[in-house]
Design a protein around this motif. Structure first.
Motif, PDB file in Angstrom:
ATOM      1  N   MET A 164     -21.299 -18.568 113.476  1.00  0.00           N
ATOM      2  CA  MET A 164     -21.973 -17.499 112.731  1.00  0.00           C
ATOM      3  C   MET A 164     -22.049 -16.217 113.562  1.00  0.00           C
ATOM      4  N   ILE A 165     -22.324 -16.359 114.858  1.00  0.00           N
ATOM      5  CA  ILE A 165     -22.385 -15.200 115.754  1.00  0.00           C
ATOM      6  C   ILE A 165     -21.045 -14.489 115.790  1.00  0.00           C
ATOM      7  N   ASP A 166     -19.958 -15.269 115.832  1.00  0.00           N
ATOM      8  CA  ASP A 166     -18.626 -14.666 115.852  1.00  0.00           C
ATOM      9  C   ASP A 166     -18.348 -13.906 114.559  1.00  0.00           C
ATOM     10  N   ALA A 167     -18.797 -14.460 113.439  1.00  0.00           N
ATOM     11  CA  ALA A 167     -18.586 -13.803 112.149  1.00  0.00           C
ATOM     12  C   ALA A 167     -19.357 -12.483 112.077  1.00  0.00           C
ATOM     13  N   ILE A 168     -20.587 -12.474 112.594  1.00  0.00           N
ATOM     14  CA  ILE A 168     -21.387 -11.246 112.615  1.00  0.00           C
ATOM     15  C   ILE A 168     -20.722 -10.194 113.489  1.00  0.00           C
ATOM     16  N   ASN A 169     -20.261 -10.607 114.664  1.00  0.00           N
ATOM     17  CA  ASN A 169     -19.614  -9.678 115.583  1.00  0.00           C
ATOM     18  C   ASN A 169     -18.326  -9.113 114.988  1.00  0.00           C
ATOM     19  N   ALA A 170     -17.553  -9.988 114.331  1.00  0.00           N
ATOM     20  CA  ALA A 170     -16.282  -9.559 113.757  1.00  0.00           C
ATOM     21  C   ALA A 170     -16.486  -8.627 112.566  1.00  0.00           C
ATOM     22  N   SER A 171     -17.551  -8.854 111.799  1.00  0.00           N
ATOM     23  CA  SER A 171     -17.779  -8.056 110.591  1.00  0.00           C
ATOM     24  C   SER A 171     -18.477  -6.734 110.872  1.00  0.00           C
ATOM     25  N   LEU A 172     -19.380  -6.722 111.848  1.00  0.00           N
ATOM     26  CA  LEU A 172     -20.252  -5.563 112.012  1.00  0.00           C
ATOM     27  C   LEU A 172     -20.061  -4.779 113.307  1.00  0.00           C
ATOM     28  N   PHE A 173     -19.565  -5.415 114.351  1.00  0.00           N
ATOM     29  CA  PHE A 173     -19.600  -4.762 115.661  1.00  0.00           C
ATOM     30  C   PHE A 173     -18.247  -4.631 116.343  1.00  0.00           C
ATOM     31  N   THR A 174     -17.174  -4.943 115.638  1.00  0.00           N
ATOM     32  CA  THR A 174     -15.838  -4.731 116.191  1.00  0.00           C
ATOM     33  C   THR A 174     -15.022  -3.910 115.192  1.00  0.00           C
ATOM     34  N   PRO A 175     -14.038  -3.167 115.678  1.00  0.00           N
ATOM     35  CA  PRO A 175     -13.221  -2.352 114.773  1.00  0.00           C
ATOM     36  C   PRO A 175     -12.543  -3.219 113.714  1.00  0.00           C
ATOM     37  N   ILE A 176     -12.536  -2.739 112.463  1.00  0.00           N
ATOM     38  CA  ILE A 176     -11.876  -3.450 111.372  1.00  0.00           C
ATOM     39  C   ILE A 176     -10.805  -2.549 110.781  1.00  0.00           C
ATOM     40  N   GLY A 177      -9.612  -3.048 110.658  1.00  0.00           N
ATOM     41  CA  GLY A 177      -8.519  -2.257 110.113  1.00  0.00           C
ATOM     42  C   GLY A 177      -7.871  -1.376 111.161  1.00  0.00           C
ATOM     43  N   GLU A 178      -6.787  -0.722 110.765  1.00  0.00           N
ATOM     44  CA  GLU A 178      -6.009   0.104 111.683  1.00  0.00           C
ATOM     45  C   GLU A 178      -6.711   1.399 112.063  1.00  0.00           C
ATOM     46  N   ASP A 179      -7.684   1.828 111.257  1.00  0.00           N
ATOM     47  CA  ASP A 179      -8.384   3.080 111.562  1.00  0.00           C
ATOM     48  C   ASP A 179      -9.475   2.906 112.606  1.00  0.00           C
ATOM     49  N   GLY A 180      -9.702   1.677 113.061  1.00  0.00           N
ATOM     50  CA  GLY A 180     -10.681   1.432 114.109  1.00  0.00           C
ATOM     51  C   GLY A 180     -12.126   1.541 113.658  1.00  0.00           C
ATOM     52  N   LEU A 181     -12.357   1.498 112.355  1.00  0.00           N
ATOM     53  CA  LEU A 181     -13.707   1.626 111.816  1.00  0.00           C
ATOM     54  C   LEU A 181     -14.556   0.412 112.170  1.00  0.00           C
ATOM     55  N   ILE A 182     -15.801   0.650 112.587  1.00  0.00           N
ATOM     56  CA  ILE A 182     -16.729  -0.430 112.921  1.00  0.00           C
ATOM     57  C   ILE A 182     -17.622  -0.694 111.710  1.00  0.00           C
ATOM     58  N   GLY A 183     -17.773  -1.976 111.390  1.00  0.00           N
ATOM     59  CA  GLY A 183     -18.462  -2.374 110.176  1.00  0.00           C
ATOM     60  C   GLY A 183     -19.869  -1.813 110.033  1.00  0.00           C
ATOM     61  N   ILE A 184     -20.650  -1.825 111.115  1.00  0.00           N
ATOM     62  CA  ILE A 184     -22.042  -1.398 111.024  1.00  0.00           C
ATOM     63  C   ILE A 184     -22.139   0.096 110.693  1.00  0.00           C
ATOM     64  N   TYR A 185     -21.167   0.893 111.191  1.00  0.00           N
ATOM     65  CA  TYR A 185     -21.149   2.313 110.867  1.00  0.00           C
ATOM     66  C   TYR A 185     -20.848   2.513 109.384  1.00  0.00           C
ATOM     67  N   LEU A 186     -19.945   1.703 108.860  1.00  0.00           N
ATOM     68  CA  LEU A 186     -19.622   1.780 107.438  1.00  0.00           C
ATOM     69  C   LEU A 186     -20.835   1.407 106.590  1.00  0.00           C
ATOM     70  N   ILE A 187     -21.562   0.387 107.019  1.00  0.00           N
ATOM     71  CA  ILE A 187     -22.781  -0.029 106.311  1.00  0.00           C
ATOM     72  C   ILE A 187     -23.820   1.090 106.323  1.00  0.00           C
ATOM     73  N   LEU A 188     -24.030   1.704 107.478  1.00  0.00           N
ATOM     74  CA  LEU A 188     -25.034   2.769 107.588  1.00  0.00           C
ATOM     75  C   LEU A 188     -24.655   3.995 106.770  1.00  0.00           C
ATOM     76  N   ASN A 189     -23.374   4.349 106.763  1.00  0.00           N
ATOM     77  CA  ASN A 189     -22.931   5.476 105.938  1.00  0.00           C
ATOM     78  C   ASN A 189     -23.095   5.157 104.455  1.00  0.00           C
ATOM     79  N   GLY A 190     -22.802   3.903 104.084  1.00  0.00           N
ATOM     80  CA  GLY A 190     -23.003   3.486 102.702  1.00  0.00           C
ATOM     81  C   GLY A 190     -24.466   3.525 102.311  1.00  0.00           C
ATOM     82  N   LEU A 191     -25.339   3.126 103.230  1.00  0.00           N
ATOM     83  CA  LEU A 191     -26.781   3.177 102.982  1.00  0.00           C
ATOM     84  C   LEU A 191     -27.234   4.623 102.776  1.00  0.00           C
ATOM     85  N   LYS A 192     -26.694   5.538 103.569  1.00  0.00           N
ATOM     86  CA  LYS A 192     -27.047   6.958 103.421  1.00  0.00           C
ATOM     87  C   LYS A 192     -26.665   7.460 102.033  1.00  0.00           C
TER      88      LYS A 192
END
Length: 226
Positions: A1-29
């Motif tokens: 579960m820890i690995d899934a959280i890290n992979a989804s929220l705290f490591t770059p996702i996709g070729e653009d290097g976007l980090i999941g938690i930043y995407l979540i926070l921008n979506g929340l805004k």
């Protein structure tokens, strides 16, 4: 579960290097911005529509009745899509602005019905007394009826705000990246379902709890001032 959280929220996702938690926070805004401004528009429209519906002149009351009937009779996601892709297609309107307008129009119809119920809950004798003292219909409504009605409908208005907050989860249908859409993007890039969706659900739950708590405190202060 820890690995899934890290992979989804705290490591770059996709070729653009976007980090999941930043995407979540921008979506929340985006979700909070749309909800806040749509509620302001909805409140103004709700009051105006209620006054028009109560007018004895048919050319004022009929359009207001028609507006409420159309909005309440169609899903908000259809209203959002029609507004963005048809009504505003020829205008240079961004997705957030379109969402604010769409949800404001939707909320205005429901707030109108809430206010109407609150006005009808005020004793008719107060209206008669105000008119007998020489106050006009609009002055009576503004100075005497509406202030009392607002206190009565405050819980319902709070519920409408919470419903509006959750309804904004359909912004993704026009390509807007709100909280829910952010979770879907993370899910599609990481192929991890649980973490992004549960994170979005928990954020919605937390926001709902906070707004409900603030509303209850405000209601308590209003009761103390009576």
């Amino acid at each position: 579960m820890i690995d899934a959280i890290n992979a989804s929220l705290f490591t770059p996702i996709g070729e653009d290097g976007l980090i999941g938690i930043y995407l979540i926070l921008n979506g929340l805004k985006v979700t909070l911005i749309v909800t806040f401004f749509a509620m302001i528009i909805g409140s103004i429209l709700g009051v105006a529509t209620t006054l028009l519906k109560m007018s004895p002149k048919w050319y004022l009351s009929w359009p207001a009745h028609f507006y409420v009937s159309v909005i309440r009779g169609t899903p908000v996601v259809i209203q959002l899509v029609i507004l963005y892709f048809i009504v505003l297609a020829s205008f240079d309107v961004d997705k957030i602005t379109a969402a604010i307008i769409a949800f404001g129009l939707n909320s205005g119809a429901y707030i109108s019905e809430i206010i109407r119920a609150g006005i009808q809950a005020v004793d008719k004798g107060q209206t008669e007394a105000a008119r007998s003292l020489g106050l006009s219909h609009w002055s009576t409504m503004k100075e005497i009826i509406l202030p009392q009605a607002i206190k009565k409908i405050l819980p319902s208005l709070g519920n409408e705000f919470i419903v509006l907050l959750k309804e904004t989860a359909v912004i993704g249908f026009i390509g807007g990246v709100d909280l829910m859409r952010a979770g879907e993007i993370i899910r599609s890039r990481t192929f991890e379902d649980s973490v992004p969706l549960l994170t979005c659900a928990l954020i919605y739950l937390l926001l709902t709890y906070i707004f409900t708590f603030m509303l209850s405190k405000f209601e308590t202060r209003l009761k103390q001032s009576d």
